[in-house]
Design an enzyme around this catalytic site. Structure first.
Site, PDB file in Angstrom:
ATOM      1  N   GLU A 197      41.771  43.976  28.665  1.00 59.06           N
ATOM      2  CA  GLU A 197      41.841  44.661  29.958  1.00 59.06           C
ATOM      3  C   GLU A 197      43.130  45.484  30.009  1.00 59.06           C
ATOM      4  OE1 GLU A 197      40.357  42.478  33.188  1.00 59.06           O
ATOM      5  OE2 GLU A 197      41.390  43.655  34.725  1.00 59.06           O
TER       6      GLU A 197
ATOM      7  N   GLU B 176      41.674  39.560  43.875  1.00 58.89           N
ATOM      8  CA  GLU B 176      40.635  40.400  43.274  1.00 58.89           C
ATOM      9  C   GLU B 176      39.449  39.564  42.786  1.00 58.89           C
ATOM     10  OE1 GLU B 176      42.845  42.734  40.348  1.00 58.89           O
ATOM     11  OE2 GLU B 176      43.340  44.186  41.923  1.00 58.89           O
TER      12      GLU B 176
ATOM     13  N   LYS C  66      54.898  41.037  40.903  1.00 53.58           N
ATOM     14  CA  LYS C  66      54.957  42.342  40.222  1.00 53.58           C
ATOM     15  C   LYS C  66      56.228  43.082  40.651  1.00 53.58           C
ATOM     16  CE  LYS C  66      50.068  43.000  39.217  1.00 53.58           C
ATOM     17  NZ  LYS C  66      48.878  43.881  39.224  1.00 53.58           N
TER      18      LYS C  66
ATOM     19  N   ASP D 115      51.114  48.006  42.614  1.00 51.11           N
ATOM     20  CA  ASP D 115      50.479  47.718  41.329  1.00 51.11           C
ATOM     21  C   ASP D 115      50.972  48.620  40.197  1.00 51.11           C
ATOM     22  OD1 ASP D 115      48.838  46.580  39.489  1.00 51.11           O
ATOM     23  OD2 ASP D 115      47.014  47.576  40.156  1.00 51.11           O
TER      24      ASP D 115
ATOM     25  N   GLU E 289      57.102  40.570  37.047  1.00 44.58           N
ATOM     26  CA  GLU E 289      56.061  40.984  36.102  1.00 44.58           C
ATOM     27  C   GLU E 289      56.055  42.506  36.009  1.00 44.58           C
ATOM     28  OE1 GLU E 289      52.190  39.150  36.705  1.00 44.58           O
ATOM     29  OE2 GLU E 289      51.177  40.961  36.027  1.00 44.58           O
TER      30      GLU E 289
ATOM     31  N   GLU F  85      48.760  51.471  31.987  1.00 43.88           N
ATOM     32  CA  GLU F  85      47.542  51.674  32.788  1.00 43.88           C
ATOM     33  C   GLU F  85      47.664  52.895  33.688  1.00 43.88           C
ATOM     34  OE1 GLU F  85      46.593  48.251  35.186  1.00 43.88           O
ATOM     35  OE2 GLU F  85      45.020  49.292  36.282  1.00 43.88           O
TER      36      GLU F  85
HETATM   37  C1  BDP Z   1      45.675  45.791  38.084  1.00 43.00           C
HETATM   38  C2  BDP Z   1      44.652  46.041  37.053  1.00 43.00           C
HETATM   39  C3  BDP Z   1      43.638  44.942  36.893  1.00 43.00           C
HETATM   40  C4  BDP Z   1      44.359  43.602  36.820  1.00 43.00           C
HETATM   41  C5  BDP Z   1      45.234  43.427  38.030  1.00 43.00           C
HETATM   42  C6  BDP Z   1      46.093  42.190  37.952  1.00 43.00           C
HETATM   43  O1  BDP Z   1      43.986  47.241  37.376  1.00 43.00           O
HETATM   44  O2  BDP Z   1      42.885  45.201  35.747  1.00 43.00           O
HETATM   45  O3  BDP Z   1      43.443  42.560  36.724  1.00 43.00           O
HETATM   46  O4  BDP Z   1      46.135  44.488  38.138  1.00 43.00           O
HETATM   47  O5  BDP Z   1      47.281  42.341  37.739  1.00 43.00           O
HETATM   48  O6  BDP Z   1      46.781  46.563  37.708  1.00 43.00           O
HETATM   49  O7  BDP Z   1      45.606  41.076  38.120  1.00 43.00           O
END
Ligand code: BDP
Length: 694
Positions: free
Chosen positions: A169, A293, A362, A367, A389, A395
């Protein structure tokens, strides 16, 4: 004193007898990037004089690295743990080094110059050996030196978002490095090379599987596979961790519930932890993405994140493991600002987590965007251990192809004062630091030569967040390319301007999350039809005819109030908000006067153009290096810069076409029009873009 002499002197061996290995130069070969910043492996002409006191595999690796990596004429080296009686007469200052800190020190013993590499553990000696190599490869004097360093953050991990089917991923460097299918029987030599690279920059842990975890990764079969990797990694000081799916007691154990207050669920985790530690005695612990999520978690049962984390922590505690519990939570049922939700959920839990829980936050509140402010939780949970993190994989910064050196991004975040306590920065508030890995099965590991620098910079800053990202870029460049000063300077300058260029062409002044859906490849600021409001770019930029930006002041979501009072007061006013974060915190008119005298709209257009021009410059600079860089790495990098040029222009054109459709403003005089109409940009689709979630 005699006992402190190198063994070859005591044994009366001629130094030349130690010069094992061929005296001929290795055959010239194209540089495919496999060797990273570590220089070529395999037989080399060099065979520096290196002696070891002690017999562990870790010490043997350290010695071998130095024999192969130091120039033959280097001062002889003696490797030994600080406690070795032979070192006692030297009275070396090793008390403050802790378990991982090293000391590399030149001494004269019985008239002979020696470099001592020492530390309180074998792994510390290995870190010292790599420090000496780094110093030597970067052109440092090895005859007279003292290198001493102790890591500031104890847990420094790479998080692999690797799936059990081999996909990664947000991975842009090929399939997963772990061949789960042939493990545990076959241990690909790359696993040791991977551990070696991490040890060379001080990374001491690896989470093997995706945070969007499958319960299967905790099954007996997969524990055996993880144990095989742990066996390879152990001599390099690299501990294995696993992402744990919170509902695993139901999926694997057949329980009716995973409620953390249910004794059967807790007992299942206890038994699972015991089973893992039987196979992996130094297992690091679990990383958990819960109630985020769509992942299961304690909130499914009305229990808190602390309840969930503490249950897992209790299972690991007898074995010395930790739980890294992610604070990356936001809910579509929560109408408040997504940027404020993690703080709202976790801040009240401060002091409620067990001592072996680390809450992983994070770096920014949304994000991994090209630029975000510091997450407000840093400094705000004084009674909780926190981890930061970062995303090393790009990405949101151009996947594998765009050149974006992330050292400045990491350092900018780690240097941010929390303003909660005197002198406290984000970096100094940390018990752990995690980087989402950019490593895959590509021959060059990270998808491009310059992406290797992001792995490198993450490790170096994880070890010492006060290091200067420019100095890190320089030492990486010297080790990776081995070029003369002028060429080195040019590459360092390219790296240092690269991340800001990406910010400029994807979203200047604090704009964020304007990316195409799911795959996050390319621009999509117009997207407004995804089922969760906060998945839509329009949620983030809030542009209308009159203005643009997310009002996070008291008039809007009031997320500014989550920061320390002084900082909050400054962020509450556009005039005292750093311009690069203006639209993150404020909704302002398109005519808002920017510091240089331009309107916001004029300044935005100029930034987009600047981002494009910077990439043109990067490509020209790289072209000028063609005679000096090996053909294989030069050609791939040149092609990738060509992709970046095209995509920077695409980002700029699509973004400007969209903003103009909203604000009805013209482009300033002399500015190039977008190549296409907005509708053309909206029609672009990328069903096979890499790295999307499964
Ligand atoms: C986002 C990503 C996703 C991850 C999520 C995460 O798009 O794929 O699963 O963060 O950190 O940046 O859990």
């Amino acid at each position: 004193m005699n006992s402190a002499r190198p063994l070859w002197i005591r044994a009366g061996l001629a130094a030349s007898a130690l010069l094992v290995g061929a005296a001929t130069a290795p055959p010239a070969r194209a540089n495919d990037g496999y060797d990273l910043w570590l220089g070529p492996q395999g037989p080399t002409a060099a065979a520096a004089k290196v002696e070891v006191i002690g017999t562990s595999r870790t010490l043997a690796i350290a010695a071998e690295e130095l024999r192969k990596g130091l120039p033959r004429e280097a001062t002889p080296v003696l490797l030994a743990r600080a406690g070795e009686p032979a070192l006692a007469p030297l009275k070396l200052a090793t008390d403050q080094l802790g378990n991982e800190g090293y000391l590399v020190h030149s001494v004269t013993l019985s008239g002979q110059r020696l470099t001592i590499v020492t530390g309180n553990t074998d792994v510390a000696v290995l870190y010292g050996a790599f420090a000496l190599l780094r110093h030597a490869r970067a052109g440092g004097d090895t005859a007279n030196l003292t290198l001493a360093s102790t890591p500031r953050i104890p847990v420094r991990v790479l998080d692999h978002w690797d799936n059990l089917d081999g996909s990664v991923e947000r991975g842009y460097a090929g399939q997963s490095l772990w061949d789960w299918w042939t493990l545990p029987d076959y241990k690909d030599p790359r696993y040791a090379d991977y551990a070696r690279a991490n040890a060379s920059i001080g990374i001491n842990g690896v989470v093997l599987n995706n945070v969007n975890a499958k319960a299967d990764s905790l099954s007996a079969a997969y524990i055996a596979k993880a144990a095989a990797l742990a066996d390879v990694f152990r001599p390099y000081g690299l501990r294995v961790y696993l992402s744990a799916r919170f509902s695993a007691p139901m999926e694997l154990g057949g329980l009716k519930t995973a409620d953390p207050r249910n004794p059967a669920a807790a007992a299942w985790w206890q038994a699972k932890a015991d089973e893992i530690y039987r196979a992996i005695p130094d297992f690091g612990g679990f990383l958990v993405k819960a109630n985020s999520e769509g992942q299961p978690g304690p909130r499914d049962y009305g229990a808190s994140h602390a309840d969930g984390a503490n249950m897992l922590a209790a299972a690991l505690a007898p074995h010395g493991g930790v739980v890294m519990w992610r604070a990356f939570v936001y809910a579509e049922t929560d109408p408040t600002d997504r940027a404020s939700q993690a703080y709202a959920e976790f801040k009240p839990l401060d002091g409620k987590f067990s001592s072996n829980v680390i809450v992983q936050v994070k770096n920014g509140p949304i994000d991994f965007q090209p630029r975000e402010p510091m997450h407000p939780l840093f400094g705000a949970m004084p009674a909780t251990r926190l981890a930061a993190e970062f995303q090393v994989t790009k990405e949101y910064l151009g996947f594998a192809t765009h050149l974006a050196y992330l050292g400045p991004l990491f350092a900018e975040a780690l240097d941010t004062p929390t303003e909660r306590r005197a002198g406290e920065t984000m970096g100094s508030s940390l018990a752990a630091i995690a980087g989402v890995a950019n490593v895959g099965r590509d021959r060059d590991w990270s998808g491009s030569t310059f992406n290797q620098a992001n792995w490198y910079a993450f490790g170096r800053l994880a070890w010492d967040f006060t290091l200067d990202p420019r100095a890190i870029a320089r030492e990486w460049t010297l080790q990776t390319f081995g070029l003369p000063p002028a060429a080195t300077d040019k590459i360092v300058a390219m790296m240092m301007r690269s991340r800001e260029a990406v910010v400029d062409y994807t979203g200047p002044f604090g704009l964020a999350h304007l990316f195409g859906s799911d795959h996050h490849y390319g621009p999509g600021p117009w997207i407004d039809d995804l089922k969760r409001p906060e998945w839509n770019p329009v949620y983030y930029h809030r542009a209308d005819r009159n203005g643009i930006g997310f009002d996070r002041t008291a008039r809007g979501s009031n997320t500014v109030a989550q920061y320390a009072p002084g900082l909050a007061a400054r962020l509450a006013r556009p005039e005292t908000t750093p311009p690069e974060l203006l639209l993150w915190f404020h909704h302002v008119p398109w005519t808002y006067p920017m510091p240089g005298g331009e309107t916001l709209w004029q300044a935005m257009v100029r930034r987009y153009d600047h981002g494009v021009a910077e990439v043109d410059l990067l490509r020209r600079e790289w072209a000028s290096l063609k005679p000096q860089v090996d053909a294989e790495r030069w050609t791939k990098t040149d092609a990738y810069l060509g992709i970046q040029q095209r995509e920077a222009r695409w980002w700029r054109d699509a973004s400007l076409a969209y903003w103009m459709s909203i604000n009805g403003l013209a482009l300033p005089a002399g500015v190039r029009k977008p190549d296409h109409d907005l509708s053309w940009y909206k029609q672009q689709h990328f069903p096979f873009a890499p790295g999307g979630p499964r």
